[in-house]
Scaffold this motif. Structure first.
Motif, PDB file in Angstrom:
ATOM      1  N   ASP A  70       0.881  -1.175   0.000  1.00 59.28           N
ATOM      2  CA  ASP A  70       0.000   0.000   0.000  1.00 59.28           C
ATOM      3  C   ASP A  70       0.915   1.221   0.000  1.00 59.28           C
ATOM      4  O   ASP A  70       1.247   1.778   1.048  1.00 59.28           O
ATOM      5  N   ILE A  71       1.383   1.633  -1.202  1.00 58.26           N
ATOM      6  CA  ILE A  71       2.392   2.677  -1.312  1.00 58.26           C
ATOM      7  C   ILE A  71       2.034   3.658  -2.428  1.00 58.26           C
ATOM      8  O   ILE A  71       1.134   3.404  -3.230  1.00 58.26           O
ATOM      9  N   ASP A  72       2.752   4.794  -2.460  1.00 61.44           N
ATOM     10  CA  ASP A  72       2.477   5.796  -3.483  1.00 61.44           C
ATOM     11  C   ASP A  72       3.279   5.503  -4.748  1.00 61.44           C
ATOM     12  O   ASP A  72       4.012   4.513  -4.837  1.00 61.44           O
ATOM     13  N   TRP A  73       3.135   6.392  -5.755  1.00 63.70           N
ATOM     14  CA  TRP A  73       3.760   6.151  -7.059  1.00 63.70           C
ATOM     15  C   TRP A  73       5.285   6.141  -6.969  1.00 63.70           C
ATOM     16  O   TRP A  73       5.947   5.411  -7.716  1.00 63.70           O
ATOM     17  N   GLN A  74       5.853   6.918  -6.046  1.00 67.20           N
ATOM     18  CA  GLN A  74       7.306   6.944  -5.919  1.00 67.20           C
ATOM     19  C   GLN A  74       7.845   5.582  -5.497  1.00 67.20           C
ATOM     20  O   GLN A  74       8.791   5.052  -6.079  1.00 67.20           O
ATOM     21  N   GLY A  75       7.214   5.004  -4.465  1.00 64.96           N
ATOM     22  CA  GLY A  75       7.627   3.678  -4.019  1.00 64.96           C
ATOM     23  C   GLY A  75       7.380   2.627  -5.072  1.00 64.96           C
ATOM     24  O   GLY A  75       8.194   1.725  -5.285  1.00 64.96           O
ATOM     25  N   GLY A  76       6.232   2.753  -5.761  1.00 63.01           N
ATOM     26  CA  GLY A  76       5.927   1.799  -6.814  1.00 63.01           C
ATOM     27  C   GLY A  76       6.955   1.805  -7.925  1.00 63.01           C
ATOM     28  O   GLY A  76       7.375   0.750  -8.424  1.00 63.01           O
ATOM     29  N   GLN A  77       7.407   2.999  -8.317  1.00 64.74           N
ATOM     30  CA  GLN A  77       8.411   3.101  -9.371  1.00 64.74           C
ATOM     31  C   GLN A  77       9.727   2.462  -8.943  1.00 64.74           C
ATOM     32  O   GLN A  77      10.392   1.777  -9.735  1.00 64.74           O
ATOM     33  N   GLN A  78      10.115   2.665  -7.692  1.00 63.94           N
ATOM     34  CA  GLN A  78      11.374   2.095  -7.216  1.00 63.94           C
ATOM     35  C   GLN A  78      11.331   0.569  -7.218  1.00 63.94           C
ATOM     36  O   GLN A  78      12.316  -0.089  -7.566  1.00 63.94           O
ATOM     37  N   ILE A  79      10.193  -0.006  -6.833  1.00 68.49           N
ATOM     38  CA  ILE A  79      10.073  -1.459  -6.846  1.00 68.49           C
ATOM     39  C   ILE A  79      10.064  -1.982  -8.280  1.00 68.49           C
ATOM     40  O   ILE A  79      10.662  -3.012  -8.589  1.00 68.49           O
ATOM     41  N   LYS A  80       9.408  -1.248  -9.187  1.00 68.60           N
ATOM     42  CA  LYS A  80       9.317  -1.695 -10.577  1.00 68.60           C
ATOM     43  C   LYS A  80      10.662  -1.675 -11.294  1.00 68.60           C
ATOM     44  O   LYS A  80      10.838  -2.376 -12.299  1.00 68.60           O
ATOM     45  N   VAL A  81      11.610  -0.886 -10.807  1.00 71.29           N
ATOM     46  CA  VAL A  81      12.941  -0.872 -11.434  1.00 71.29           C
ATOM     47  C   VAL A  81      13.953  -1.657 -10.604  1.00 71.29           C
ATOM     48  O   VAL A  81      15.140  -1.642 -10.898  1.00 71.29           O
ATOM     49  N   SER A  82      13.480  -2.358  -9.565  1.00 74.06           N
ATOM     50  CA  SER A  82      14.371  -3.167  -8.735  1.00 74.06           C
ATOM     51  C   SER A  82      14.608  -4.516  -9.396  1.00 74.06           C
ATOM     52  O   SER A  82      14.056  -4.827 -10.451  1.00 74.06           O
ATOM     53  N   ASP A  83      15.413  -5.347  -8.745  1.00 73.69           N
ATOM     54  CA  ASP A  83      15.683  -6.682  -9.273  1.00 73.69           C
ATOM     55  C   ASP A  83      14.487  -7.614  -9.127  1.00 73.69           C
ATOM     56  O   ASP A  83      14.514  -8.753  -9.593  1.00 73.69           O
ATOM     57  N   LEU A  84      13.403  -7.152  -8.492  1.00 72.50           N
ATOM     58  CA  LEU A  84      12.199  -7.959  -8.320  1.00 72.50           C
ATOM     59  C   LEU A  84      11.100  -7.551  -9.301  1.00 72.50           C
ATOM     60  O   LEU A  84       9.958  -7.986  -9.178  1.00 72.50           O
ATOM     61  N   ASN A  85      11.441  -6.731 -10.298  1.00 78.21           N
ATOM     62  CA  ASN A  85      10.423  -6.132 -11.164  1.00 78.21           C
ATOM     63  C   ASN A  85       9.608  -7.152 -11.956  1.00 78.21           C
ATOM     64  O   ASN A  85       8.449  -6.899 -12.297  1.00 78.21           O
ATOM     65  N   ALA A  86      10.180  -8.319 -12.258  1.00 82.53           N
ATOM     66  CA  ALA A  86       9.449  -9.303 -13.074  1.00 82.53           C
ATOM     67  C   ALA A  86       8.209  -9.830 -12.371  1.00 82.53           C
ATOM     68  O   ALA A  86       7.291 -10.345 -13.027  1.00 82.53           O
ATOM     69  N   ASP A  87       8.143  -9.693 -11.059  1.00 88.75           N
ATOM     70  CA  ASP A  87       7.019 -10.234 -10.304  1.00 88.75           C
ATOM     71  C   ASP A  87       6.076  -9.152  -9.786  1.00 88.75           C
ATOM     72  O   ASP A  87       5.213  -9.417  -8.949  1.00 88.75           O
ATOM     73  N   VAL A  88       6.233  -7.928 -10.303  1.00 97.95           N
ATOM     74  CA  VAL A  88       5.401  -6.811  -9.869  1.00 97.95           C
ATOM     75  C   VAL A  88       4.101  -6.758 -10.664  1.00 97.95           C
ATOM     76  O   VAL A  88       4.095  -6.903 -11.890  1.00 97.95           O
ATOM     77  N   VAL A  89       2.985  -6.556  -9.967  1.00 93.98           N
ATOM     78  CA  VAL A  89       1.695  -6.261 -10.574  1.00 93.98           C
ATOM     79  C   VAL A  89       1.208  -4.969  -9.933  1.00 93.98           C
ATOM     80  O   VAL A  89       0.983  -4.921  -8.722  1.00 93.98           O
ATOM     81  N   SER A  90       1.086  -3.915 -10.726  1.00 90.72           N
ATOM     82  CA  SER A  90       0.738  -2.614 -10.155  1.00 90.72           C
ATOM     83  C   SER A  90      -0.689  -2.212 -10.519  1.00 90.72           C
ATOM     84  O   SER A  90      -1.121  -2.350 -11.663  1.00 90.72           O
ATOM     85  N   ILE A  91      -1.425  -1.725  -9.511  1.00 90.38           N
ATOM     86  CA  ILE A  91      -2.826  -1.336  -9.671  1.00 90.38           C
ATOM     87  C   ILE A  91      -3.004   0.073  -9.110  1.00 90.38           C
ATOM     88  O   ILE A  91      -2.633   0.345  -7.965  1.00 90.38           O
ATOM     89  N   PHE A  92      -3.576   0.969  -9.922  1.00 88.41           N
ATOM     90  CA  PHE A  92      -3.828   2.338  -9.463  1.00 88.41           C
ATOM     91  C   PHE A  92      -5.326   2.538  -9.315  1.00 88.41           C
ATOM     92  O   PHE A  92      -6.114   2.156 -10.192  1.00 88.41           O
ATOM     93  N   ILE A  93      -5.716   3.172  -8.202  1.00 86.99           N
ATOM     94  CA  ILE A  93      -7.125   3.407  -7.902  1.00 86.99           C
ATOM     95  C   ILE A  93      -7.447   4.889  -8.066  1.00 86.99           C
ATOM     96  O   ILE A  93      -6.831   5.737  -7.415  1.00 86.99           O
ATOM     97  N   LEU A  94      -8.395   5.195  -8.934  1.00 89.44           N
ATOM     98  CA  LEU A  94      -8.847   6.568  -9.146  1.00 89.44           C
ATOM     99  C   LEU A  94     -10.138   6.822  -8.380  1.00 89.44           C
ATOM    100  O   LEU A  94     -10.990   5.921  -8.264  1.00 89.44           O
ATOM    101  N   PRO A  95     -10.339   8.049  -7.874  1.00 87.40           N
ATOM    102  CA  PRO A  95     -11.621   8.385  -7.248  1.00 87.40           C
ATOM    103  C   PRO A  95     -12.658   8.675  -8.330  1.00 87.40           C
ATOM    104  O   PRO A  95     -12.296   8.973  -9.471  1.00 87.40           O
ATOM    105  N   PRO A  96     -13.950   8.599  -7.996  1.00 89.68           N
ATOM    106  CA  PRO A  96     -14.967   8.914  -9.003  1.00 89.68           C
ATOM    107  C   PRO A  96     -14.988  10.384  -9.394  1.00 89.68           C
ATOM    108  O   PRO A  96     -15.408  10.737 -10.491  1.00 89.68           O
ATOM    109  N   SER A  97     -14.503  11.245  -8.493  1.00 90.45           N
ATOM    110  CA  SER A  97     -14.429  12.678  -8.769  1.00 90.45           C
ATOM    111  C   SER A  97     -13.521  13.331  -7.735  1.00 90.45           C
ATOM    112  O   SER A  97     -13.262  12.752  -6.669  1.00 90.45           O
ATOM    113  N   ILE A  98     -13.053  14.533  -8.034  1.00 90.01           N
ATOM    114  CA  ILE A  98     -12.233  15.275  -7.074  1.00 90.01           C
ATOM    115  C   ILE A  98     -13.070  15.686  -5.873  1.00 90.01           C
ATOM    116  O   ILE A  98     -12.607  15.663  -4.726  1.00 90.01           O
TER     117      ILE A  98
END
Length: 218
Positions: free
Chosen positions: A107-135
């Motif tokens: 349960d992390i923000d985009w900065q943490g997600g990017q760091q994990i996606k470029v790590s040596d564990l990136n092949a096993d990453v599945v990333s999901i972004f949740i948008l609100p219905p409105s601001i």
């Protein structure tokens, strides 16, 4: 196919991100209720515990000096400064879970997600972004918590807009206009990702055995 027929699969690193107030914490709980074997990654942070929070459950609460020492030793899989406090994911528990073939939820923000996606564990990453219905709905949820001052809410809204701008960097993007439906969509994504051929290392030997069986019966 029975569980005895199936072999072990590779574990997933499930990244769940959203602007504050869009519901990712509720969705994370729903995912783990669906499958309690999914391990929740407990982050380290330098912020003070909130009422009811327990060290080692919600977060590992550490001093800034301890946090910086972990970063210097390479003990953090990812880390970032958010609202003046440091947050990060200790690497050792994640590596142990992967070695055991277990899924880990972040349960992390985009900065943490990017760091994990470029790590040596990136092949096993599945990333999901949740948008609100409105601001407007997002701001209403933040105010409804009753935890933050108007100044903090304004800062969170500004950060939320910046967070939303990174939506296209994720594998899957969902709109949380109905919590139950969104939770079902998250479960569907995880179930499908578990079945990717690349995460079924036992299949190669299984298919070879099918060929051998065919030859033996010919």
């Amino acid at each position: 196919m029975s569980d005895k027929t199936r072999g072990p699969r590779r574990g997933l690193l499930i990244i769940l991100s959203s602007p504050s107030g869009a519901g990712k914490s509720s969705l994370a709980r729903a995912l783990r209720d669906w499958d309690p074997s999914i391990r929740f990654s407990v982050s380290a942070t330098t912020r003070a515990p909130r009422p009811g929070e327990v060290d080692g459950r919600e977060y590992h609460f550490v001093t800034p000096e301890e946090f910086e020492a972990m970063v210097a030793r390479g003990d953090m899989l990812e880390h970032a400064r958010v609202f003046g406090q440091l947050y990060g994911t200790p690497r050792a528990p994640v590596a142990a879970a992967m070695a055991a073939g277990e899924d880990t939820l972040f349960d992390i923000d985009w900065q943490g997600g990017q760091q994990i996606k470029v790590s040596d564990l990136n092949a096993d990453v599945v990333s999901i972004f949740i948008l609100p219905p409105s601001i407007a709905a997002l701001e209403s949820r933040l105010k409804g918590r009753g935890q933050d001052s108007a100044e903090v809410i304004r800062a969170r809204m500004e950060k939320s807009l910046a967070e939303i701008s990174h939506w296209a960097e994720y594998d899957h993007v969902l709109v949380n206009d109905d919590l139950d439906r969104c939770a079902e969509e998250v479960r569907t994504i995880v179930a499908a990702e578990r079945l990717r051929r690349s995460r079924q290392p036992w299949l190669k030997d299984f298919v070879r055995a099918l060929g051998d069986e065919q030859e033996a019966s010919a």
